[in-house]
Enzyme design. Structure first.
Site, PDB file in Angstrom:
ATOM      1  N   ASP A   1      20.335   0.796  -6.312  1.00  0.00           N
ATOM      2  CA  ASP A   1      21.057  -0.056  -7.246  1.00  0.00           C
ATOM      3  C   ASP A   1      22.424   0.579  -7.469  1.00  0.00           C
ATOM      4  O   ASP A   1      22.727   1.643  -6.944  1.00  0.00           O
ATOM      5  CB  ASP A   1      20.273  -0.259  -8.543  1.00  0.00           C
ATOM      6  CG  ASP A   1      20.149   1.011  -9.342  1.00  0.00           C
ATOM      7  OD1 ASP A   1      20.699   2.036  -8.903  1.00  0.00           O
ATOM      8  OD2 ASP A   1      19.520   0.994 -10.397  1.00  0.00           O
TER       9      ASP A   1
ATOM     10  N   ASP B   1      11.434  -5.536  -7.656  1.00  0.00           N
ATOM     11  CA  ASP B   1      11.221  -4.100  -7.854  1.00  0.00           C
ATOM     12  C   ASP B   1      10.794  -3.880  -9.284  1.00  0.00           C
ATOM     13  O   ASP B   1      11.252  -4.586 -10.193  1.00  0.00           O
ATOM     14  CB  ASP B   1      12.495  -3.292  -7.560  1.00  0.00           C
ATOM     15  CG  ASP B   1      13.531  -3.440  -8.654  1.00  0.00           C
ATOM     16  OD1 ASP B   1      13.609  -2.566  -9.527  1.00  0.00           O
ATOM     17  OD2 ASP B   1      14.272  -4.446  -8.644  1.00  0.00           O
TER      18      ASP B   1
ATOM     19  N   CYS C   1      -9.460   4.971  -2.545  1.00  0.00           N
ATOM     20  CA  CYS C   1     -10.804   4.398  -2.486  1.00  0.00           C
ATOM     21  C   CYS C   1     -11.511   4.795  -1.187  1.00  0.00           C
ATOM     22  O   CYS C   1     -12.713   5.054  -1.184  1.00  0.00           O
ATOM     23  CB  CYS C   1     -10.759   2.878  -2.636  1.00  0.00           C
ATOM     24  SG  CYS C   1     -10.255   2.367  -4.298  1.00  0.00           S
TER      25      CYS C   1
ATOM     26  N   CYS D   1     -11.764  -2.189  -1.814  1.00  0.00           N
ATOM     27  CA  CYS D   1     -10.386  -1.716  -1.653  1.00  0.00           C
ATOM     28  C   CYS D   1     -10.329  -0.704  -0.518  1.00  0.00           C
ATOM     29  O   CYS D   1     -11.150   0.205  -0.438  1.00  0.00           O
ATOM     30  CB  CYS D   1      -9.877  -1.087  -2.958  1.00  0.00           C
ATOM     31  SG  CYS D   1      -8.188  -0.478  -2.797  1.00  0.00           S
TER      32      CYS D   1
ATOM     33  N   HIS E   1      -3.699   3.993  -5.221  1.00  0.00           N
ATOM     34  CA  HIS E   1      -4.445   2.736  -5.347  1.00  0.00           C
ATOM     35  C   HIS E   1      -3.533   1.586  -5.777  1.00  0.00           C
ATOM     36  O   HIS E   1      -3.526   0.524  -5.161  1.00  0.00           O
ATOM     37  CB  HIS E   1      -5.606   2.889  -6.336  1.00  0.00           C
ATOM     38  CG  HIS E   1      -6.266   1.585  -6.626  1.00  0.00           C
ATOM     39  ND1 HIS E   1      -7.267   1.053  -5.834  1.00  0.00           N
ATOM     40  CD2 HIS E   1      -6.000   0.635  -7.567  1.00  0.00           C
ATOM     41  CE1 HIS E   1      -7.598  -0.139  -6.301  1.00  0.00           C
ATOM     42  NE2 HIS E   1      -6.842  -0.421  -7.353  1.00  0.00           N
TER      43      HIS E   1
ATOM     44  N   CYS F   1      -7.640   1.221   0.098  1.00  0.00           N
ATOM     45  CA  CYS F   1      -6.524   2.159  -0.140  1.00  0.00           C
ATOM     46  C   CYS F   1      -6.975   3.587   0.169  1.00  0.00           C
ATOM     47  O   CYS F   1      -8.172   3.872   0.202  1.00  0.00           O
ATOM     48  CB  CYS F   1      -6.037   2.036  -1.574  1.00  0.00           C
ATOM     49  SG  CYS F   1      -6.952   3.041  -2.760  1.00  0.00           S
TER      50      CYS F   1
END
Ligand SMILES: [Zn+2]
Length: 419
Positions: free
Chosen positions: A99, A313, A356, A351, A383, A353
């Site tokens: 930014d 974002d 997990c 999940c 996660h 991820c």
């Protein structure tokens, strides 16, 4: 629709939803990153997504990260000339954005003075300031009479920051030219024009004067930008005033930016924010990417995608993870709550991820948080970041299969269901 933006950068819309403005696109940048949109941008303020290593960004399917020009600039200080560029420093090949520092004009300035964020939530009965109070405010700032909580003095030529966080008593100056120079040095793929982000508590006159400054600064940013390998996005301002938003979208939308971002203030409610998107979007060329700055609640993602937003974002997945909030397709829960003490189940069903997949259970994560173990924040962040990226993938898939509206309704009713 394929649009070449120069320097090997390409934005291609591969599918438009038939019922809404939702679309799926690909953004190709010189670093080899190919971003599928709609996408969620993870926040790595100081060139690092807190709790995660570079490899974790890849393992969680993170395609885009945003860093903060103001904080990197202030934090690096005299070490800035040796900065090797964000891709090298972060060890990350995905798309990186920065930014411009324009948000800090608000967050360190009127955001603090008014004690508000980009969406106000202040009492209905409170009147919008009229011309005289806006004029008084403008004169007060130009005379350098600041409110005790306000660290920014915005002048027609740029902004002066007096920020005690960096242990420097002097004020530092940032304007369009300097912001672009800094962002070219930082080396992100997507950079933003320097703007003045206003507060939901500003009246229409102050908002208009700030918008005019933003438009002048936008032109300046385009004029001084020199690196063809970076995309420069213009920022639409104008608060929650319909005519100002439309004027800003028309003005910024007609400038030769590579993409566009919608900045705050976004009004006093979620409905105001959705209206701001509806007012702005028709003026922003369809063939260019569009970003919604600093917004990322699940409902806002769906409402934004529906109105033609490509990227978002927000700190929600990462910041909330560090406090134990776990996001799932069944909504959010607080893993630090006692109810999870003996919950010998995965963080979320099915999940995939990295957390997990390693076999972590709610009970185990609960214990790690209770013991203030550093692993706790990392596992929760892995996660949540994976979940937000997975949600965006599901949204893209639904658009590709022409069932975005149905998916939105089904997903939100499950995620927002009161337990
Ligand atoms: Zn998981």
């Amino acid at each position: 629709m394929r649009l070449s933006l120069g320097g090997g950068i390409m934005f291609e819309i591969v599918k438009n939803d038939t019922k809404t403005r939702a679309r799926v696109g690909t953004l190709t940048v010189p670093h080899g990153g190919k971003l599928l949109t709609p996408a969620f941008t993870m926040v790595g303020t100081r060139a690092k997504v807190i709790s995660l290593e570079p490899n974790d960004l890849v393992r969680t399917n993170t395609g885009i990260v945003i860093s903060n020009t103001y904080h990197l600039w202030r934090g690096l200080g005299e070490r800035l000339p040796e900065f090797k560029g964000l891709h090298t420093v972060m060890g990350y090949d995905g798309v990186i954005a920065t930014d411009s520092g324009g948000f800090q004009v608000f967050s360190l300035g009127f955001g603090r003075e008014h004690e508000v964020s980009k969406i106000g939530f202040f009492p209905e009965e409170e009147k919008t300031p009229g011309f005289l109070s806006d004029l008084f405010l403008q004169i007060r700032i130009w005379l350098g009479i600041k409110h005790s909580r306000n660290s920014v003095r915005v002048m027609p030529w740029g902004a002066y920051f007096k920020d005690e966080n960096y242990g420097d008593e002097r004020s530092v100056f940032l304007n369009a030219t300097k912001s672009i120079m800094l962002q070219e040095k930082l080396g992100a793929d997507i950079i933003l024009a320097f703007d003045e982000c206003t507060s939901p508590r500003h009246g229409r006159h102050y908002t208009k004067w700030a918008m005019k400054r933003t438009h002048r600064w936008a032109k300046k940013c385009l004029a001084v930008k020199s690196n063809p390998n970076q995309l420069l996005f213009g920022i639409v301002q104008g608060g929650a005033f319909e005519d100002l938003r439309k004027e800003s979208a028309r003005t910024i939308g007609s400038m030769p930016f590579d993409g566009f971002a919608i900045g705050g203030s976004l009004g006093n409610s979620k409905e105001d924010m959705y209206r701001v998107l509806e007012w702005s979007m028709p003026y922003l060329p369809d063939e260019k990417p569009r970003h919604l700055l600093g917004i990322g609640q699940i409902r806002d993602i769906f409402e934004g995608v529906e109105r033609g937003i490509d990227t978002f974002d927000c700190v929600i997945p990462t910041r909330e993870a560090r406090h134990g909030a776990i996001w799932t397709y069944d909504g959010r829960y607080d893993v630090t709550k006692g109810a999870n003490k003996n919950a010998d189940v995965p963080l979320a069903p099915d999940c995939a991820c990295p957390a997990c997949a390693s076999g972590i259970t709610r009970a185990k994560l609960h214990e790690l948080f209770k013991n203030k173990d550093r692993e706790a924040g990392k596992l929760a962040t892995l996660h949540n970041v994976y979940f937000f990226n997975d949600l965006m993938k599901s949204i893209r898939q639904a658009i590709m299969e022409d069932r975005f509206s149905e998916y939105k309704e089904a997903a939100l009713s499950r995620i927002e269901k009161k337990k």
